[in-house]
Design a protein around this motif. Structure first.
Motif, PDB file in Angstrom:
ATOM      1  N   ALA B 186      37.410  15.805 116.272  1.00 14.39           N
ATOM      2  CA  ALA B 186      36.481  16.714 115.530  1.00 14.39           C
ATOM      3  C   ALA B 186      35.151  16.487 115.471  1.00 14.39           C
ATOM      4  CB  ALA B 186      37.034  16.857 114.203  1.00 14.39           C
ATOM      5  N   GLU B 187      34.521  14.925 115.876  1.00 14.15           N
ATOM      6  CA  GLU B 187      33.510  14.579 115.892  1.00 14.15           C
ATOM      7  C   GLU B 187      32.645  15.031 117.098  1.00 14.15           C
ATOM      8  OE1 GLU B 187      33.054  10.394 115.043  1.00 14.15           O
ATOM      9  OE2 GLU B 187      30.809  10.655 114.946  1.00 14.15           O
ATOM     10  N   PHE B 188      33.506  14.872 118.052  1.00 11.53           N
ATOM     11  CA  PHE B 188      32.770  15.404 119.531  1.00 11.53           C
ATOM     12  C   PHE B 188      33.544  16.522 120.045  1.00 11.53           C
ATOM     13  CE2 PHE B 188      32.179  10.916 118.674  1.00 11.53           C
ATOM     14  CZ  PHE B 188      30.806  10.708 118.995  1.00 11.53           C
ATOM     15  N   PRO B 189      33.468  17.583 119.529  1.00 13.80           N
ATOM     16  CA  PRO B 189      34.302  18.912 119.658  1.00 13.80           C
ATOM     17  C   PRO B 189      33.983  19.693 121.042  1.00 13.80           C
ATOM     18  CG  PRO B 189      32.835  19.396 118.216  1.00 13.80           C
ATOM     19  CD  PRO B 189      32.640  17.920 118.273  1.00 13.80           C
ATOM     20  N   VAL B 190      32.739  19.559 121.551  1.00 16.43           N
ATOM     21  CA  VAL B 190      32.362  19.933 122.626  1.00 16.43           C
ATOM     22  C   VAL B 190      32.720  19.328 124.106  1.00 16.43           C
ATOM     23  CG1 VAL B 190      30.617  21.233 123.828  1.00 16.43           C
ATOM     24  CG2 VAL B 190      30.205  20.889 121.335  1.00 16.43           C
ATOM     25  N   VAL B 191      33.511  19.854 124.649  1.00 14.36           N
ATOM     26  CA  VAL B 191      34.022  19.397 125.815  1.00 14.36           C
ATOM     27  C   VAL B 191      33.408  19.988 127.038  1.00 14.36           C
ATOM     28  CG1 VAL B 191      36.097  19.112 127.360  1.00 14.36           C
ATOM     29  CG2 VAL B 191      36.138  19.350 124.928  1.00 14.36           C
ATOM     30  N   VAL B 192      32.764  19.117 127.988  1.00 15.33           N
ATOM     31  CA  VAL B 192      32.001  19.626 129.129  1.00 15.33           C
ATOM     32  C   VAL B 192      32.551  19.177 130.302  1.00 15.33           C
ATOM     33  CG1 VAL B 192      29.639  19.656 129.765  1.00 15.33           C
ATOM     34  CG2 VAL B 192      29.991  19.205 127.426  1.00 15.33           C
ATOM     35  N   THR B 193      32.662  19.978 131.397  1.00 17.16           N
ATOM     36  CA  THR B 193      33.215  19.689 132.530  1.00 17.16           C
ATOM     37  C   THR B 193      31.946  19.936 133.568  1.00 17.16           C
ATOM     38  OG1 THR B 193      35.569  20.461 131.814  1.00 17.16           O
ATOM     39  CG2 THR B 193      34.970  20.259 134.499  1.00 17.16           C
ATOM     40  N   MET B 194      31.506  18.845 134.285  1.00 17.39           N
ATOM     41  CA  MET B 194      30.533  18.748 135.059  1.00 17.39           C
ATOM     42  C   MET B 194      30.889  18.298 136.577  1.00 17.39           C
ATOM     43  SD  MET B 194      28.042  15.820 133.552  1.00 17.39           S
ATOM     44  CE  MET B 194      28.398  16.542 131.908  1.00 17.39           C
ATOM     45  N   LEU B 208      25.722  20.653 122.512  1.00 16.90           N
ATOM     46  CA  LEU B 208      25.373  20.969 123.699  1.00 16.90           C
ATOM     47  C   LEU B 208      24.268  22.296 123.586  1.00 16.90           C
ATOM     48  CD1 LEU B 208      27.178  21.044 126.935  1.00 16.90           C
ATOM     49  CD2 LEU B 208      26.394  23.330 126.091  1.00 16.90           C
ATOM     50  N   VAL B 209      23.452  21.912 124.620  1.00 21.34           N
ATOM     51  CA  VAL B 209      22.349  23.017 124.444  1.00 21.34           C
ATOM     52  C   VAL B 209      22.246  23.685 126.071  1.00 21.34           C
ATOM     53  CG1 VAL B 209      20.101  23.545 124.216  1.00 21.34           C
ATOM     54  CG2 VAL B 209      21.186  21.654 122.851  1.00 21.34           C
ATOM     55  N   GLY B 210      22.334  25.010 125.910  1.00 26.08           N
ATOM     56  CA  GLY B 210      22.320  25.625 127.375  1.00 26.08           C
ATOM     57  C   GLY B 210      21.111  25.901 127.577  1.00 26.08           C
ATOM     58  N   ALA B 211      20.303  25.377 128.704  1.00 28.29           N
ATOM     59  CA  ALA B 211      18.972  25.690 128.900  1.00 28.29           C
ATOM     60  C   ALA B 211      19.139  26.126 130.595  1.00 28.29           C
ATOM     61  CB  ALA B 211      18.154  24.599 128.841  1.00 28.29           C
ATOM     62  N   ASP B 212      20.293  26.707 130.913  1.00 28.67           N
ATOM     63  CA  ASP B 212      20.511  27.033 132.373  1.00 28.67           C
ATOM     64  C   ASP B 212      20.199  28.295 132.762  1.00 28.67           C
ATOM     65  OD1 ASP B 212      22.500  27.809 130.305  1.00 28.67           O
ATOM     66  OD2 ASP B 212      24.216  27.125 131.761  1.00 28.67           O
ATOM     67  N   GLY B 213      19.145  29.014 132.126  1.00 34.08           N
ATOM     68  CA  GLY B 213      18.491  29.988 132.927  1.00 34.08           C
ATOM     69  C   GLY B 213      19.176  31.463 132.613  1.00 34.08           C
ATOM     70  N   LYS B 360      34.356  24.772 111.176  1.00 39.19           N
ATOM     71  CA  LYS B 360      33.888  24.768 109.946  1.00 39.19           C
ATOM     72  C   LYS B 360      32.537  25.210 109.747  1.00 39.19           C
ATOM     73  CE  LYS B 360      35.835  20.120 109.769  1.00 39.19           C
ATOM     74  NZ  LYS B 360      36.073  20.004 111.412  1.00 39.19           N
ATOM     75  N   GLY B 361      31.776  25.851 110.631  1.00 37.90           N
ATOM     76  CA  GLY B 361      30.683  26.443 110.562  1.00 37.90           C
ATOM     77  C   GLY B 361      29.339  25.471 111.090  1.00 37.90           C
ATOM     78  N   VAL B 362      29.910  24.443 111.521  1.00 38.01           N
ATOM     79  CA  VAL B 362      28.720  23.620 112.094  1.00 38.01           C
ATOM     80  C   VAL B 362      28.461  23.960 113.320  1.00 38.01           C
ATOM     81  CG1 VAL B 362      28.193  21.307 112.645  1.00 38.01           C
ATOM     82  CG2 VAL B 362      29.831  21.625 110.778  1.00 38.01           C
ATOM     83  N   ALA B 363      27.007  24.155 113.648  1.00 39.89           N
ATOM     84  CA  ALA B 363      26.545  24.573 114.885  1.00 39.89           C
ATOM     85  C   ALA B 363      26.603  23.646 115.803  1.00 39.89           C
ATOM     86  CB  ALA B 363      24.986  24.887 114.603  1.00 39.89           C
ATOM     87  N   ARG B 364      27.222  23.948 116.932  1.00 39.13           N
ATOM     88  CA  ARG B 364      27.690  23.036 117.980  1.00 39.13           C
ATOM     89  C   ARG B 364      27.015  23.142 119.439  1.00 39.13           C
ATOM     90  NH1 ARG B 364      29.306  18.268 115.972  1.00 39.13           N
ATOM     91  NH2 ARG B 364      30.987  18.775 114.260  1.00 39.13           N
TER      92      ARG B 364
END
Lengths: 660, 660
Positions: B186-194, B208-213, B360-364
């Motif tokens: 829950a503390e690191f809820p964003v799962v990123v595959t790269m 995570l921030v998407g600045a991918d155009g 929980k409404g936390v911006a992720r």
């Protein structure tokens, strides 16, 4: 944007890099070091302090590669502590034309004001502020003096150098010996012995420049002598974060108190977020001159005695002296630690010669910076004058090496008049520097007050008179190959006025910056941005009010200039055109075609922002021509119709290509 | 100077480096990635275009190390060709507060003017210049728009990034998938595959921030939809060195001719010494929307048909169209080569959501830049709005991560109101952007003339009205957690006036730059230099004319502020104090002691250079207080005596430490 078709040419790949200055053209044969016994160079620079780095940077930007240019320094890196910290307005102007002023503009301390503190008649006050004057009185692109650690200035130049030079400075390398030996190799007559980390090596070079400081080995090897006297005054200097209630700690101050003299120099903000202060403190202790200095002076000094006397100067003693002189205010180092301290003795000396020639009279060895002149630091001149020595020499040396200088005439007394003008111009400045410093230091070391010696008015007056010099903006070079000043009768001169410090054009003075409105795009520009330090000469045409007429004087002058410029190597000459307020709007079609061809982005309205004609002393009805040297100094001024005078001047400086 | 004694402390060694920004304090536990299965980060940024680099740079400067921050990009390097080229005044202001504006100030093309060309009634002329207006009408620290290759902007930011981050951008790494999985961690809820050079890896992150155009994979994975329409107009864009007799080729021009429409954008000087020009050309060809775009729109497009139509757009066709529209003048690429060309179709779309919350409404997950909004390039907005998205988000994200944001109150509807304000503020701007672009593009694509459609006056009017927006200086954020604007009756407001674009203080608007005279040293300063982008809030106290009186309102306000500031984490709040013209000279002793303690170098005369009080709409007799957010926008305005209002505002944004 959602592009659906896209094509690019590979030439764009370079465009992400910052601009590089265009190298100067080379008419002499390319330098190809032979695979012989000795390494060979065209120029060796000894020393990478401010003077050496400036020279190295300029020569690299003008086009000398690592193959032909070598700079050595005995230190392992740029300076880390102490020494100089003042950057004068003229130096900032030069840095700006090199594109390396930004960090100083953004992060240095900017001194706008100079406060004078003197004994008060109110005994409780002890001292009081008697005046605050602007630090910089001379008109300049920069209205302040900047203070910042010398090590940062060096690093700024070295960083830029590494854009042009892969090697940069060869460090941990000290000069062992330099001599001239024409017999073995007349083309590379300067023999340099150097030592890198214990390994000795001999190289040969066409020219060598000694930028190796007050104890210059180049100067000693060449047998040049510093002349002048050492005075008895001893000064301590301390860099610290000050804990104080003195109200003017962020201003430059000259404090004369009954208990002594202190100069306060505010300094840059450091990484802790705090601001540094430098204090110069007069120490009431008599010490004989440093034995190092005596090498060039008289020799009958007892070194042991001198050492003992000097050892009495301590950090605590200097701080105490400062605290006494600043009473009733307190001052102490924050957290009890100072950043750097040193002691020095005022001595003004200058080398009689800055150049050593070979047997044919060709200038081969030069000295620049502290190697030529030593003096006190309090006027903030040392680093500035030193870098300006190099700024003066660099383009002349480059024109000589690249074959851009005129071929020596059989009637001239010397084969390298362009190089010789370095000594003519910079020795005069060095002499002025030590004369000013002697006056200013003596005044500052003396006590001051209502009842004895110097009055505060006299001291302030000395500061004001000296400001043209100390700002660097009032420098005036004498008549020489590169300054043509004679034979203009007052009545025929296109320039009226005598206040050259305020911009009136005069050969030998730097061109004052003015703001201009560019014709092509309406951009607000500085004329200094049209004279970047790329080694080019610029013809400045101040067109007259007849510019829009057919068969105008302006038009004829521009036509003649167009033809004249074609006689010189491509790209060595650039044209800048100003116009005064004209009687109507106009388009490109209304002005001579060569303006757009040669000066599309250097054609400006000289009246819309600053009144350039008035500042330069030129009547808009008459116009004028001037040539600006690569270092930004005016070389010649001529009437608008007198292109022949411009031609005469240029042919003294630049080789023509018409005979080829 | 001939020093004979010299001592330095080792702390000086750091001083040769350019200043680094001080990181923000961290109240949350330090980030210590466990040696577990997955790599873990606090923030992952996807994309290193202008938006991604700006975010990465800011977070690094605020204090996130390579351990907690990862930025990936699929490209092998910064952009080499094409795309955006305009830098608006507000963006320049922001770059200046980051110390990265120098190269743009020195080397970009500065557009000062906008020329309008329209059909002439004189048939021989075909078109004529009907007006020249200033390019930037809104007051700003910069009076021009700069144009320079996007790749240089990226490289400038990346170079600065590498002063703070050893890794910089992890390149050749594309995002494969992103999802939120709270169950496993829950503390690191964003799962990123790269995928880096073919090797796939999964990491976890707090945010995570998407600045991918425009074709954002983050947006697609998160199921966010762009809404809006695509128009039929097709435009070609070409970068070239122009060979032309068109008189205004160095000005921005809107050309409407009977043969079509062209926009001329002058560009920077390139290494050849020549100047680039960008042309936007209306292409009279109807093409269906790009299939990429259709992903988020309707799906019934025949891709094959679209491809065929688009293939008809060629370099030659675009150039011919430009040449026709600029007649009777000629224009062609110098030496026949263009640098870059592309074609695009105008489409204005905006994502309905910029944020994805966890359960929980936390911006992720956030999207910034082109991932949020696509539009035409002609107003020069894309790169600017994109970077400003990041500039808005970065400090909020950092306050959240570092535990500087207030703890969520049980009554608030959301656990992360500070983060949520990113969407509130930037979605409004994105909507304004595409509305403006739709109007401007439609107008520009339309024909113009005396007899049909839009008049030139209408077009000029649209440009002028839009200038507050297009310059970036007129942006106004709505009321939110970080903009407190309600409940000030006109009569009790300390600010009079409504011309907020000209500087009248208003919460939600950026603080306009003014020039000030600093008390401590008489230096001329810009107030923007007191609000560098270091992530700090600033309390701006415009003291009133009673400042020198005992028991004054100014003095009481400053005392209260002094106490208030102590309630917040050290160094997160800074104080700036201005004073109006006062009735006498004064010393530090004459003003409240906290000014020297908290604002020695940020205490200024607000009347000596610019009339700051008048510009900000504050009566000197009354004074005022304001809080400036870390991004330079005014958060709240209060009467000088109303420190409680300042306190109320600050406690919405920053955690207090009083309870500890």
């Amino acid at each position: 944007m959602p592009v659906f078709t896209e094509h690019s040419s590979s030439s764009r790949n370079l465009r992400v890099l910052p601009s590089l200055a265009s190298p100067l053209p080379r008419l002499s044969p390319p330098f190809e070091p032979q695979n012989g016994v000795d390494e060979k160079y065209e120029v060796v620079v000894v020393g990478a302090g401010p003077a050496g780095l400036m020279l190295n940077l300029l020569l690299s930007r003008y086009g000398l590669s690592d193959t032909s240019l070598l700079c050595i320094d005995s230190k392992p890196s740029t300076l880390k502590s102490g020494q100089a910290d003042g950057v004068q307005p003229r130096t900032l102007e030069v840095f700006k034309t090199l594109g390396i002023s930004d960090e100083i503009e953004n992060e240095a301390c900017h001194m706008w004001q100079f406060a004078f503190w003197n004994p008060s008649e109110n005994k409780h006050k002890i001292i009081e502020r008697t005046a605050v004057v602007p630090e910089v009185l001379a008109p300049s692109r920069f209205s302040y003096e900047a203070t910042i650690h010398q090590g940062r200035i060096e690093r700024i130049m070295e960083t830029d150098l590494l854009r042009y030079s892969e090697r940069g400075v060869l460090r941990n390398t000290r000069l062992v010996d330099v001599r001239i030996d024409e017999e073995s190799d007349a083309e590379f007559p300067v023999v340099v012995t150097m030592n890198t980390n214990g390994e000795e090596k001999v190289v040969r070079t066409k020219h060598l420049v000694g930028a190796d400081g007050a104890h210059s080995i180049v100067r000693q090897c060449m047998g040049l002598r510093l002349e002048g006297e050492s005075l008895d005054h001893i000064w301590g200097v301390i860099d610290l974060v000050a804990d104080t209630d003195f109200p003017d700690i962020r201003r430059r101050c000259a404090i004369h108190s009954p208990a002594g003299s202190v100069m306060v120099i505010p300094r840059e903000r450091i990484s802790t977020g705090e601001y540094l202060t430098r204090l110069y403190v007069h120490v009431p202790e008599t010490v004989v001159p440093d034995s190092d200095q005596v090498l060039d002076g008289n020799g009958d000094i007892k070194a042991e005695d001198a050492r003992q006397r000097r050892s009495r100067i301590t950090q605590e003693g200097i701080l105490q002296q400062a605290a006494d002189a600043m009473k009733p205010y307190y001052i102490r180092p924050k957290d009890g630690v100072v950043d750097w301290w040193a002691a020095y003795q005022i001595g003004q000396r200058v080398s009689t010669q800055f150049i050593v020639n070979d047997s044919k009279g060709v200038a081969r060895v030069f000295i620049v910076g502290d190697a030529c002149h030593t003096h006190s630091p309090k006027a903030g001149q040392g680093m500035n004058v030193s870098m300006m020595d190099s700024y003066n020499l660099a383009w002349k040396l480059m024109y000589h090496i690249n074959g851009l200088a005129p071929e020596p005439s059989s009637t001239a007394g010397t084969p390298t008049p362009l190089l010789d003008s370095y000594q003519t111009e910079r020795h005069k400045i060095a002499q002025e520097l030590i004369d000013f410093d002697r006056t200013f230091s003596t005044m500052f070391s003396g006590k001051m007050g209502a009842t004895e010696g110097l009055t505060q008015e006299e001291f302030q007056q000395a500061f004001k008179l000296g400001n043209g010099f100390t700002s660097g903006c009032g420098v005036e070079y004498p008549e020489s190959t590169v300054v043509l000043r004679d034979d203009l009768e007052d009545s025929s001169s296109p320039v009226k006025g005598t206040d050259n410090l305020s911009g009136i054009l005069r050969p030998g003075r730097r061109l004052l910056d003015v703001r201009l409105l560019r014709h092509a795009d309406g951009a607000h520009r500085h004329i200094h941005d049209d004279i970047p330090s790329t080694g080019r000469f610029r013809i400045l045409c101040l067109a007259s009010t007849d510019l829009l007429d057919r068969q105008s004087v302006s038009g004829q002058a521009l036509d003649s200039l167009d033809h004249l410029m074609a006689e010189f190597p491509a790209s060595v000459l650039e044209l800048i055109v100003l116009h005064p307020k004209l009687h109507r709007q106009f388009e490109w079609d209304d002005v001579p075609a060569c303006i757009k061809q040669r000066a599309e982005m250097r054609f400006h309205d000289g009246s819309a922002l600053d009144d350039a004609y008035s500042i330069y002393g030129v009547d808009p009805a008459g116009g004028a021509l001037a040539v600006i040297r690569p270092d930004g100094y005016v070389g010649v001024v001529a009437r608008l119709g007198d292109v022949a005078r411009v031609e005469d001047y240029l042919k003294r400086c630049i080789r023509t290509i018409s005979r080829e």
